[in-house]
Design a protein around this motif. Structure first.
Motif, PDB file in Angstrom:
ATOM      1  N   ARG A 241       8.271 -35.556  -4.307  1.00 23.79           N
ATOM      2  CA  ARG A 241       9.450 -34.887  -4.838  1.00 23.79           C
ATOM      3  C   ARG A 241       9.301 -34.522  -6.310  1.00 23.79           C
ATOM      4  O   ARG A 241       9.953 -33.597  -6.794  1.00 23.79           O
ATOM      5  CB  ARG A 241      10.681 -35.791  -4.631  1.00 23.79           C
ATOM      6  N   SER A 245       7.075 -30.695  -4.379  1.00 21.48           N
ATOM      7  CA  SER A 245       8.216 -29.936  -3.880  1.00 21.48           C
ATOM      8  C   SER A 245       8.507 -28.744  -4.780  1.00 21.48           C
ATOM      9  O   SER A 245       8.262 -28.802  -5.988  1.00 21.48           O
ATOM     10  CB  SER A 245       9.461 -30.837  -3.802  1.00 21.48           C
ATOM     11  N   GLU A 246       9.028 -27.693  -4.184  1.00 23.45           N
ATOM     12  CA  GLU A 246       9.387 -26.531  -4.990  1.00 23.45           C
ATOM     13  C   GLU A 246      10.548 -26.857  -5.926  1.00 23.45           C
ATOM     14  O   GLU A 246      10.555 -26.455  -7.085  1.00 23.45           O
ATOM     15  CB  GLU A 246       9.771 -25.359  -4.068  1.00 23.45           C
ATOM     16  N   ASP A 247      11.528 -27.602  -5.414  1.00 22.05           N
ATOM     17  CA  ASP A 247      12.663 -28.022  -6.242  1.00 22.05           C
ATOM     18  C   ASP A 247      12.398 -29.439  -6.716  1.00 22.05           C
ATOM     19  O   ASP A 247      12.796 -30.427  -6.089  1.00 22.05           O
ATOM     20  CB  ASP A 247      13.959 -27.950  -5.421  1.00 22.05           C
ATOM     21  N   LYS A 248      11.691 -29.568  -7.819  1.00 21.88           N
ATOM     22  CA  LYS A 248      11.216 -30.873  -8.294  1.00 21.88           C
ATOM     23  C   LYS A 248      12.357 -31.725  -8.812  1.00 21.88           C
ATOM     24  O   LYS A 248      13.212 -31.261  -9.570  1.00 21.88           O
ATOM     25  CB  LYS A 248      10.155 -30.686  -9.378  1.00 21.88           C
ATOM     26  N   ALA A 249      12.321 -32.994  -8.449  1.00 19.18           N
ATOM     27  CA  ALA A 249      13.343 -33.944  -8.891  1.00 19.18           C
ATOM     28  C   ALA A 249      12.989 -34.508 -10.261  1.00 19.18           C
ATOM     29  O   ALA A 249      11.815 -34.631 -10.619  1.00 19.18           O
ATOM     30  CB  ALA A 249      13.461 -35.081  -7.876  1.00 19.18           C
ATOM     31  N   GLU A 253      17.195 -38.405 -11.683  1.00 19.13           N
ATOM     32  CA  GLU A 253      17.727 -38.203 -10.340  1.00 19.13           C
ATOM     33  C   GLU A 253      17.160 -39.244  -9.373  1.00 19.13           C
ATOM     34  O   GLU A 253      17.896 -39.826  -8.571  1.00 19.13           O
ATOM     35  CB  GLU A 253      17.384 -36.792  -9.854  1.00 19.13           C
TER      36      GLU A 253
END
Length: 282
Positions: A241, A245-249, A253
């Motif tokens: 993540r 991931s494209e939407d990195k956390a 978070e």
């Protein structure tokens, strides 16, 4: 000194004869006046004082630049590079050391011109190390004509500079060879072109290169997935993540989700990366 440099740069449309006239007509400063101007610039960032110091030394820039005219470069460009060195010298000059500006500036002037000659005399650099630069400039001075050096001249120069005879021969070959444009056209008939682009193969579509790159990419991906699979579920989730991931956390978070501090998430991430690195290198 960025603002000062721009303020002291000569107009680009000033011709060489006009520049020489300005340089030769500039007054020679006394030691006392020179030191006073240097202090004004150092203490008060007085651009006018710096400009007067530069103008007083321009004749020395011209003198040094003329010593490099044998390299086929425009004397106006050599002088401009020398001017840059002079302005750097003025910026760093310390009047309290008890030396005249000219004695200090000449080293800066030569350094800038040396660098310019080495970068522009050939498309392919002829001298890349300190010893090669020394040999390059001494070889230009030592050669008495455009013909090749005699064996005795080569041995004498090698002895004087304390370098192997082979090194002198290699440098002379670099200096006497001519550059060929990569895609230059010397004939209307492509079959007889001597430019490298006419006969060097395009390796982008070479089957061996394509297969090799594809195989390497596949192996790297396989090793990466194997290394990730060896992690515990929490470490695996954090890395995926955070980085895959494209939407990195963010750390915060993930920290809120796992009920720990952001620093703890960072430590888990770091430990997981170190473990993966060990597996990938092995």
């Amino acid at each position: 000194m960025s603002n000062t440099v721009h303020a002291l740069t000569l107009p680009q449309d000033a011709n060489l004869s006009g520049f020489l006239k300005v340089a030769n007509s500039a007054p020679v400063l006394s030691a006392e006046h020179e030191a006073q101007l240097a202090r004004q610039y150092r203490d008060n960032d007085d651009v006018d004082a710096a400009r007067e110091l530069v103008l007083s030394q321009l004749r020395h820039v011209i003198h040094v630049a003329k010593g490099f005219t044998g390299y086929g470069l425009p004397v106006s460009d050599l002088i401009q590079e020398g001017n840059i060195g002079l302005m750097k010298a003025v910026k760093n000059f310390d009047p309290e050391r008890g030396i005249r500006l000219v004695s200090y500036a000449v080293h800066w002037i030569k350094a800038e011109i040396y660098e310019y000659v080495l970068k522009n005399w050939k498309i392919v650099k002829v001298a890349t190390t300190k010893s090669q630069r020394k040999l390059f400039f001494n070889l230009r001075k030592a050669r008495k004509s455009l013909s090749a050096m005699t064996e005795q001249e080569t041995q004498d120069l090698a002895s004087n500079l304390d370098v192997p005879v082979k090194t002198v021969r290699e440098m002379e070959l670099r200096m006497t060879s001519s550059d060929v444009a990569f895609d230059g056209r010397d004939s209307d008939d492509d079959e007889f072109s001597t430019s490298p682009s006419a006969y060097l193969p395009d390796m982008r579509y070479n089957p061996e290169e394509v297969v090799s790159k594809t195989q390497t990419s596949t192996n790297n991906k396989s090793a990466l997935h194997k290394a990730i699979a060896g992690l515990d579920d929490r470490s695996k989730d954090i890395l995926q993540r955070r980085w895959l991931s494209e939407d990195k956390a963010t750390l915060h978070e993930l920290a809120a989700e796992y009920g720990v501090s952001a620093e703890r998430i960072r430590q888990i991430e770091k430990r997981a990366m170190e473990k993966m690195k060990g597996q990938l290198v092995a």
